[in-house]
Write a protein that holds these residues in place. Structure first.
Motif, mmCIF file in Angstrom:
data_model
loop_
_atom_site.group_PDB
_atom_site.id
_atom_site.type_symbol
_atom_site.label_atom_id
_atom_site.label_comp_id
_atom_site.label_asym_id
_atom_site.label_seq_id
_atom_site.Cartn_x
_atom_site.Cartn_y
_atom_site.Cartn_z
ATOM 1 N N ASP A 1 -2.500 -6.408 7.448
ATOM 2 C CA ASP A 1 -4.002 -6.743 7.143
ATOM 3 C C ASP A 1 -3.936 -8.202 8.111
ATOM 4 O O ASP A 1 -3.134 -8.515 9.096
ATOM 5 N N VAL B 1 4.573 -9.555 -1.163
ATOM 6 C CA VAL B 1 3.438 -8.865 -0.831
ATOM 7 C C VAL B 1 3.944 -8.340 0.821
ATOM 8 O O VAL B 1 4.048 -9.093 1.383
ATOM 9 N N THR C 1 1.823 -6.406 3.605
ATOM 10 C CA THR C 1 0.659 -5.613 4.024
ATOM 11 C C THR C 1 0.467 -5.836 5.317
ATOM 12 O O THR C 1 0.903 -6.585 6.052
ATOM 13 N N ILE D 1 -3.461 -14.073 6.543
ATOM 14 C CA ILE D 1 -3.899 -14.653 5.328
ATOM 15 C C ILE D 1 -3.759 -16.010 5.381
ATOM 16 O O ILE D 1 -2.704 -16.786 5.473
ATOM 17 N N GLY E 1 -4.049 -2.143 -3.477
ATOM 18 C CA GLY E 1 -4.830 -2.488 -2.372
ATOM 19 C C GLY E 1 -4.634 -3.909 -2.019
ATOM 20 O O GLY E 1 -3.942 -4.891 -2.966
ATOM 21 N N THR E 2 -4.934 -4.676 -0.744
ATOM 22 C CA THR E 2 -4.620 -5.608 -0.620
ATOM 23 C C THR E 2 -5.074 -6.963 -1.686
ATOM 24 O O THR E 2 -4.521 -7.718 -1.992
ATOM 25 N N ASP E 3 -6.561 -6.550 -2.202
ATOM 26 C CA ASP E 3 -6.881 -7.645 -3.067
ATOM 27 C C ASP E 3 -6.180 -7.884 -4.337
ATOM 28 O O ASP E 3 -5.875 -8.797 -4.957
ATOM 29 N N MET F 1 -7.973 -0.409 2.843
ATOM 30 C CA MET F 1 -6.809 -0.587 2.964
ATOM 31 C C MET F 1 -6.540 -1.091 4.445
ATOM 32 O O MET F 1 -6.705 -0.389 5.299
ATOM 33 N N SER F 2 -6.055 -2.286 4.730
ATOM 34 C CA SER F 2 -5.718 -2.632 6.265
ATOM 35 C C SER F 2 -6.251 -2.011 7.440
ATOM 36 O O SER F 2 -7.467 -2.274 7.522
ATOM 37 N N ALA G 1 0.983 -1.295 -0.010
ATOM 38 C CA ALA G 1 0.015 0.098 0.049
ATOM 39 C C ALA G 1 0.590 1.247 -0.068
ATOM 40 O O ALA G 1 2.069 1.163 0.426
ATOM 41 N N MET H 1 -2.971 -6.951 -4.479
ATOM 42 C CA MET H 1 -1.596 -7.411 -4.113
ATOM 43 C C MET H 1 -1.736 -8.877 -4.282
ATOM 44 O O MET H 1 -0.717 -9.485 -5.054
#
Length: 180
Positions: A72, A68, A70, A75, A52-54, A123-124, A22, A56
């Motif tokens: 978040d 990546v 992030t 995952i 953005g996360t998706d 974002m996160s 990000a 990425m």
């Protein structure tokens, strides 16, 4: 001679790394990451791809990025290798002269109608804030959305009434110096 060349280990690691992250992480993370990489492996080059996360993980799945980075939730995916995972503290931040700091108790409802300067929606840590507010039937309408956390901190220095919601790593220096 060719066999000997092939069998000899390379003395220098060379290559290109594509990293998705990000925009809001770039200022705080990339400078140290890049300096360490250049110091330890000068033959490696790096490309930062803001996403953005998706996006990425779409880029990762299509082999358009190698890593990546992030902030978040954890995952879960059997094809991904998590190199490092740690918890990061996130907090509300404002100018030291903000009148809200005189109050002894503040709720999310009290804060929701304040002028916020926030990172990108979805974002996160911004998404975590929005989800928590939504669970309380609250919403923040930011006066400005921008991906650069350093810029947000500098804007809060000049604006007594605005607030933000940022991770410690992005605000540490500003807080230590009493600027926020």
């Amino acid at each position: 001679e060719e066999m000997q060349k092939i069998s000899q280990p390379e003395t220098e690691i060379k290559g290109h790394i594509r990293l998705a992250m990000a925009d809001s992480l770039c200022t705080a993370i990339v400078q140290n990451l890049f300096q360490n990489l250049r110091k330890n492996h000068p033959g490696i080059t790096m490309k930062i791809i803001p996403a953005g996360t998706d996006e990425m993980f779409r880029l990762l799945n299509q082999n358009e990025v190698d890593f990546v980075y992030t902030l978040d939730n954890h995952i879960y995916h059997r094809d991904y290798i998590i190199v490092k995972e740690s918890k990061q503290k996130i907090h509300f931040i404002t100018n030291p002269a903000n009148p809200l700091l005189q109050r002894t108790l503040l709720t999310l409802a009290d804060l929701s109608d304040q002028p916020f300067i926030l990172t990108e929606k979805g974002m996160s840590y911004r998404r975590i804030l929005d989800e928590r507010l939504a669970s309380l039937s609250l919403e923040i309408q930011p006066v400005l959305e921008v991906g650069n956390t350093e810029l947000i901190c500098r804007m809060l220095e000049d604006n007594i009434s605005s607030l933000s919601f940022l991770p410690d790593y992005a605000t540490r220096q500003f807080i230590q110096e009493g600027r926020l």
